[in-house]
Enzyme design. Structure first.
Site, PDB file in Angstrom:
ATOM      1  CG  HIS A 171      11.956  -8.909   4.559  1.00 64.03           C
ATOM      2  ND1 HIS A 171      12.138  -9.241   3.493  1.00 64.03           N
ATOM      3  CD2 HIS A 171      11.741  -9.622   5.819  1.00 64.03           C
ATOM      4  CE1 HIS A 171      12.161 -10.542   3.604  1.00 64.03           C
ATOM      5  NE2 HIS A 171      12.134 -10.961   4.799  1.00 64.03           N
TER       6      HIS A 171
ATOM      7  CG  ASP B 185       6.274  -5.469   3.887  1.00 62.96           C
ATOM      8  OD1 ASP B 185       5.398  -6.358   4.022  1.00 62.96           O
ATOM      9  OD2 ASP B 185       7.267  -5.769   3.733  1.00 62.96           O
TER      10      ASP B 185
ATOM     11  CD  GLN C 249       6.717 -10.572  10.162  1.00 62.66           C
ATOM     12  OE1 GLN C 249       5.872 -10.863  10.967  1.00 62.66           O
ATOM     13  NE2 GLN C 249       7.370 -11.177   9.431  1.00 62.66           N
TER      14      GLN C 249
ATOM     15  CE  LYS D 251       6.289 -13.135   6.282  1.00 67.63           C
ATOM     16  NZ  LYS D 251       7.540 -14.115   6.705  1.00 67.63           N
TER      17      LYS D 251
ATOM     18  CB  CYS E 107      15.302 -11.140   5.268  1.00 68.26           C
ATOM     19  SG  CYS E 107      15.493 -12.755   4.722  1.00 68.26           S
TER      20      CYS E 107
HETATM   21  C1  LIG Z   1       8.123  -7.221   6.460  1.00 67.39           C
HETATM   22  C2  LIG Z   1       8.216  -8.587   5.556  1.00 67.39           C
HETATM   23  N1  LIG Z   1       8.285  -8.130   4.411  1.00 67.39           N
HETATM   24  C3  LIG Z   1       8.373  -9.050   3.365  1.00 67.39           C
HETATM   25  C4  LIG Z   1       8.362 -10.380   3.727  1.00 67.39           C
HETATM   26  C5  LIG Z   1       8.616 -11.362   2.586  1.00 67.39           C
HETATM   27  O1  LIG Z   1       7.465 -12.187   2.759  1.00 67.39           O
HETATM   28  P1  LIG Z   1       7.272 -13.630   1.932  1.00 67.39           P
HETATM   29  O2  LIG Z   1       8.656 -14.296   2.053  1.00 67.39           O
HETATM   30  O3  LIG Z   1       6.176 -14.182   2.219  1.00 67.39           O
HETATM   31  O4  LIG Z   1       7.458 -12.860   0.343  1.00 67.39           O
HETATM   32  C6  LIG Z   1       8.572 -10.711   5.134  1.00 67.39           C
HETATM   33  C7  LIG Z   1       8.783 -12.053   5.519  1.00 67.39           C
HETATM   34  O5  LIG Z   1       9.261 -12.306   6.565  1.00 67.39           O
HETATM   35  C8  LIG Z   1       8.629  -9.558   6.135  1.00 67.39           C
HETATM   36  O6  LIG Z   1       8.604 -10.044   7.524  1.00 67.39           O
END
Ligand SMILES: Cc1ncc(COP(=O)(O)O)c(C=O)c1O
Length: 405
Positions: free
Chosen positions: A122, A199, A202, A225, A363
């Site tokens: 992401h 990370d 998800q 999420k 993203c």
């Molecule tokens: C794999 C992953 N990393 C990071 C993020 C960023 O998360 P946040 O917008 O809650 O900071 C997301 C959000 O969709 C994500 O799917």
């Protein structure tokens, strides 16, 4: 077995209609809906418990502090962590990764050093490292994909060098739902003695995560999420980094003593939580975690896998549909396109039937480039989704395809 009907009743938003149709919410990868217990926990805090924490002697302040610190413990227990001080409250995954990147940039990372990321990442797990690399002459190396869109772990090993200072990798691809091989990541990072950031944005919503067993150096995720509120998340630090990660920012609440000449910082999580934190957010997050634990993470994963496999099977039957990363070992997410059609058009028409899906690059533009597409349609599940909703979606998708031709 879980009683989905009973679970659905706990989510007020699912009771409403959108565009005159019962809401089918398949955009959980972007943010999940919130159960009544979470909404109440946040509301009740402001109605009866609101006070600032940690420094007050009055009753409300003591109670708010207790609730905040208890929330830290609940979250630590969920992730199988004994020392709750390793759980730092942040505003979410993005904030957590930035805190690590800025902290590591102070001492750990030097000009010429290398960081390994994966093609799945992401933007939130690319940009903070790219910023560091551009400013400091660092190098980002990327794990490529194999034909079936899984990560190439042989190529991964070849990326390590004596300059590798970090592996920062997602646990689950937010676009494809594919799960990274933690065993391999752990094995290689230990072999080359390189710290790794996982990370979990998800993965934490969909599966049991035992940080004691995974042993990452850093783990990050977002409450919103995971049935919790927006603007709240965590950064988990291993014992080593809890004591040594330089601070990205500082201020009130992080200290033991301050003079104009020098400051002695607090130990543990507080050192990383300057200013007044999102107290209601932390309480709401812990309540969401309790909700997930009551359902049971294994039940939740099984139910969502059932939905994913059912939907994938049905999508494979539709000639006009192109699936990406279709694999049985997935976490809650499916990406596809209708051949020759723009994903926005598909999403917009599905919305007319009350079906909420996400369209675009999610993203993950570098991954899109790799797949050779501008964007995809993404459906992503939560525990309250049903087989009937999947069937309704498939039926309406077929209609949409006919309309677009
Ligand atoms: C794999 C992953 N990393 C990071 C993020 C960023 O998360 P946040 O917008 O809650 O900071 C997301 C959000 O969709 C994500 O799917």
């Amino acid at each position: 077995m879980i009683d989905i009907k009973k679970i659905r009743e706990q989510f007020p938003i699912l009771q409403q209609k959108v565009n005159g149709k019962p809401l089918v919410y398949f955009d959980n990868g972007a943010t999940s809906q919130k159960p009544e217990v979470v909404i109440d926990a946040i509301g009740n805090f402001y109605k009866t418990g609101n006070s600032n924490i940690h420094r007050g002697v009055h009753t409300l302040s003591r109670l708010a502090t207790e609730q905040f610190e208890q929330s830290r413990k609940t979250i630590a227990t969920h992730f199988h962590i004994k020392n709750e001080q390793q759980i730092i409250f942040t505003s979410g995954t993005t904030d957590s990764i930035n805190k690590v990147a800025q902290g590591l940039a102070k001492h750990h990372l030097k000009s010429g050093d290398e960081i390994i990321l994966s093609t799945y990442e992401h933007h939130s797990n690319i940009l903070p490292w790219q910023l560091w690399a551009q400013k400091n002459g660092g190098v980002l190396k990327v794990i490529p994909l194999l034909e079936d869109n899984s990560l190439d772990y042989v190529a991964f090993e070849n990326l390590f060098s004596e300059k590798t200072k970090l592996v920062a990798i997602t646990h689950v691809s937010n676009t494809l739902g594919l799960i990274t091989n933690l065993q391999k990541i752990k094995e290689l990072t230990q072999k080359y003695n390189v710290p790794f950031l996982l990370d979990g944005a998800q993965s934490a919503p969909h599966m049991r995560i035992d940080l004691n067993q995974i042993e990452p150096d850093f783990f990050v995720c977002s409450a919103h999420k995971m049935y919790g509120p927006t603007g709240a998340g965590i950064l988990y630090l291993s014992e080593k980094w809890l004591g040594t990660l330089p601070l990205a920012s500082t201020g009130g609440g992080t200290i033991k003593t301050v003079t104009f000449e020098k400051t002695e910082y607090a130990e543990g999580a507080l050192r990383f939580e300057p200013g007044t934190p999102h107290i209601a957010g932390a309480i709401g997050f812990a309540t969401a975690i309790k909700f997930m634990d009551e359902v049971g993470m294994n039940h939740l994963y099984e139910h969502e896998s059932y939905l994913v496999n059912h939907a994938q099977k049905a999508l494979k039957q539709i000639r006009e549909v192109e699936l990406y990363g279709a694999n049985d070992h997935k976490a809650g997410v499916i990406s596809f396109n209708v051949k020759g059609q723009h994903p926005f058009d598909v999403g917009t028409l599905l919305d007319k039937y009350g079906i909420a899906v996400r369209t675009g690059h999610h993203c993950t533009q570098p991954l899109m480039q790799c797949l050779g597409v501008q964007g995809t349609v993404r459906i992503s599940f939560a525990v309250y989704n049903t087989i009937e909703e999947v069937d309704f979606f498939i039926e309406k998708l077929k209609k949409v395809i006919t309309m677009l031709q």
